[in-house]
Design a protein around this motif. Sequence first.
Motif, short mmCIF file in Angstrom:
data_model
loop_
_atom_site.label_atom_id
_atom_site.label_comp_id
_atom_site.label_asym_id
_atom_site.label_seq_id
_atom_site.Cartn_x
_atom_site.Cartn_y
_atom_site.Cartn_z
N LEU A 1 3.71 13.36 4.01
CA LEU A 1 4.54 12.15 4.10
C LEU A 1 4.03 11.10 3.13
O LEU A 1 2.85 10.73 3.17
CB LEU A 1 4.52 11.58 5.51
N LEU A 2 4.92 10.61 2.29
CA LEU A 2 4.62 9.44 1.48
C LEU A 2 4.95 8.21 2.32
O LEU A 2 6.07 8.07 2.83
CB LEU A 2 5.45 9.45 0.21
N VAL A 3 3.96 7.33 2.47
CA VAL A 3 4.11 6.13 3.30
C VAL A 3 3.94 4.90 2.41
O VAL A 3 2.90 4.73 1.77
CB VAL A 3 3.07 6.11 4.43
N GLU A 4 4.96 4.06 2.37
CA GLU A 4 4.92 2.84 1.55
C GLU A 4 5.17 1.63 2.45
O GLU A 4 6.18 1.57 3.16
CB GLU A 4 5.98 2.90 0.45
N ILE A 5 4.24 0.67 2.40
CA ILE A 5 4.35 -0.54 3.22
C ILE A 5 4.17 -1.73 2.28
O ILE A 5 3.11 -1.91 1.67
CB ILE A 5 3.29 -0.57 4.33
N VAL A 6 5.20 -2.54 2.16
CA VAL A 6 5.17 -3.61 1.16
C VAL A 6 4.35 -4.81 1.61
O VAL A 6 3.80 -5.54 0.78
CB VAL A 6 6.59 -4.06 0.77
N ALA A 7 4.25 -5.05 2.94
CA ALA A 7 3.52 -6.21 3.43
C ALA A 7 3.25 -6.04 4.92
O ALA A 7 3.88 -5.22 5.60
CB ALA A 7 4.31 -7.49 3.17
N VAL B 1 0.85 -1.18 0.00
CA VAL B 1 0.00 0.00 0.00
C VAL B 1 0.89 1.24 0.00
O VAL B 1 1.97 1.24 0.61
CB VAL B 1 -0.96 0.02 1.21
N LYS B 2 0.43 2.26 -0.70
CA LYS B 2 1.16 3.52 -0.76
C LYS B 2 0.15 4.64 -0.52
O LYS B 2 -0.82 4.78 -1.28
CB LYS B 2 1.84 3.67 -2.13
N ILE B 3 0.36 5.41 0.55
CA ILE B 3 -0.56 6.50 0.86
C ILE B 3 0.21 7.81 0.97
O ILE B 3 1.43 7.83 1.23
CB ILE B 3 -1.33 6.25 2.18
N LEU B 4 -0.49 8.92 0.77
CA LEU B 4 0.05 10.23 1.08
C LEU B 4 -0.67 10.70 2.33
O LEU B 4 -1.89 10.86 2.35
CB LEU B 4 -0.14 11.22 -0.06
N HIS B 5 0.10 10.90 3.39
CA HIS B 5 -0.41 11.27 4.71
C HIS B 5 -0.25 12.78 4.87
O HIS B 5 0.84 13.32 4.76
CB HIS B 5 0.39 10.48 5.76
N SER B 6 -1.37 13.46 5.14
CA SER B 6 -1.35 14.90 5.38
C SER B 6 -2.32 15.22 6.51
O SER B 6 -3.13 14.37 6.92
CB SER B 6 -1.73 15.66 4.09
N ALA B 7 -2.25 16.44 7.01
CA ALA B 7 -3.11 16.84 8.13
C ALA B 7 -3.02 18.35 8.34
O ALA B 7 -2.18 19.03 7.75
CB ALA B 7 -2.70 16.11 9.42
N ASP B 8 -3.92 18.84 9.18
CA ASP B 8 -3.85 20.22 9.69
C ASP B 8 -3.84 21.26 8.58
O ASP B 8 -3.09 22.24 8.63
CB ASP B 8 -2.64 20.38 10.61
N TRP B 9 -4.72 21.10 7.62
CA TRP B 9 -4.85 22.11 6.57
C TRP B 9 -5.41 23.41 7.15
O TRP B 9 -5.06 24.48 6.71
CB TRP B 9 -5.76 21.60 5.45
N GLN B 10 -6.32 23.29 8.09
CA GLN B 10 -6.93 24.44 8.76
C GLN B 10 -7.34 25.53 7.76
O GLN B 10 -7.02 26.70 7.89
CB GLN B 10 -6.02 25.00 9.85
N VAL B 11 -8.07 25.09 6.74
CA VAL B 11 -8.60 26.03 5.74
C VAL B 11 -9.57 26.98 6.44
O VAL B 11 -10.45 26.55 7.19
CB VAL B 11 -9.28 25.26 4.60
N GLY B 12 -9.40 28.28 6.19
CA GLY B 12 -10.18 29.29 6.88
C GLY B 12 -9.43 29.90 8.06
O GLY B 12 -10.00 30.67 8.83
N LEU B 13 -8.15 29.57 8.19
CA LEU B 13 -7.31 30.12 9.26
C LEU B 13 -7.47 31.64 9.33
O LEU B 13 -7.37 32.34 8.32
CB LEU B 13 -5.85 29.77 8.99
N ARG B 14 -7.68 32.18 10.53
CA ARG B 14 -7.89 33.63 10.67
C ARG B 14 -6.60 34.41 10.42
O ARG B 14 -6.63 35.51 9.88
CB ARG B 14 -8.41 33.96 12.08
N ALA B 15 -5.46 33.87 10.84
CA ALA B 15 -4.14 34.50 10.63
C ALA B 15 -4.11 35.93 11.16
O ALA B 15 -3.54 36.83 10.55
CB ALA B 15 -3.76 34.46 9.16
N GLN B 16 -4.69 36.15 12.34
CA GLN B 16 -4.73 37.50 12.91
C GLN B 16 -3.34 38.00 13.30
O GLN B 16 -3.12 39.20 13.41
CB GLN B 16 -5.67 37.52 14.12
N HIS B 17 -2.39 37.08 13.51
CA HIS B 17 -1.04 37.48 13.88
C HIS B 17 -0.30 38.14 12.72
O HIS B 17 0.73 38.78 12.93
CB HIS B 17 -0.25 36.27 14.39
#
Length: 376
Positions: free
Chosen positions: A223-229, A2-18
Amino acid sequence: MVKILHSADWQVGLRAQHVARVASDVRKARLEAARKVIREANSLSVNAVVLAGDIFEDNFVEDRLVHEVLAVLADSRAPVYVLPGNHDALTPDAIYRRPSWKQRPSHVFMLDGDSAVPVPRTSAVLLPAPLRQKKGMKDPTAEWAARVDPADIRIGVAHGSLRIEGKYSADDFPIALNAVARSGLDYLALGHWHGQYLHDARTAYSGAHETTKFGEDGSGQALLVEIVARGAEPRLTPVVTGSLAWRVLELDLSQGTGPEVERVRALAAVLPHPERTLLRLRTTGTSADDATSLLNGLEDALWGRGFLHVSVERNDIPRDKAEGRLADIAGSSSLISSLLRELGGPAVPASQAPEEAAVRLAARQVLTELVMEAWK
């Protein structure tokens, strides 16, 4: 395999007040980075895209952004699996219950239940741990052991903080360090920490796909994650997805504001892509009377070079304030008083000891800064 692309924390709509002045640019960059995640997934011919929580900033973002995210995900050639995180938790008013989200493409799946989810055309299953509230003291992965099928490659998907001393709080969905072994996982795909972090060969945070703030090291990646078995150690490959650079440049004003300003000006001159770079200038040390005007001039010059954002964070202490405080303390401390007398003692002829005056001045400066640091 299996080969997956692992992503997270897009936080679309971030206020970015800083960085309010360029908040809209920061929000646009997050969507562009999301597109980059999907483009990379297509280029790498993955079996699945796994999004480990916090795809949205919160459950109150506009429907317009929901449709924009779905348009991004629609371009994926592989199935996409979305886990609710703590920012977009599966509450009664969750985005994932809206009619707009329910119009998602057929290849976009929710990891919103307790059952293992098979990845098509592979021998892998995803074990989800969806969050249903903003904060929680329970390990979201704690129940996996009872529902693991021993025949398949097992990939856990969770959102929370690994229980590493000093890096988690009790109400931040603490995840046991033995979660992989306890549940017989081949890989644990985590979200919540924005810097990419490989805890061990089988446990990793992908990091946020686009940097969120200054000092957020390791973000802007997937992260590209590849697991052969089943039982094989995953192959983990970072994939760059971010487009903005958040740089902090330090100025020690004790070295002289003029020289420090010129040093930083030279550093900034060689930074690539100023139009995509956010700069923070952070001052330390003690400063002379001309510091403010020189720093203002530097800030104006950097804006003129076309940087996306420039700000100055003043942590220096004006020299007259430092000397005054030092004198106050010396009045009640015989140690400080005697040190000051020694450092300000009779001058030594330059011909006899050309370095001593400079050494005394430097020592007095160090003493001043130590006292001021303790005072803060």
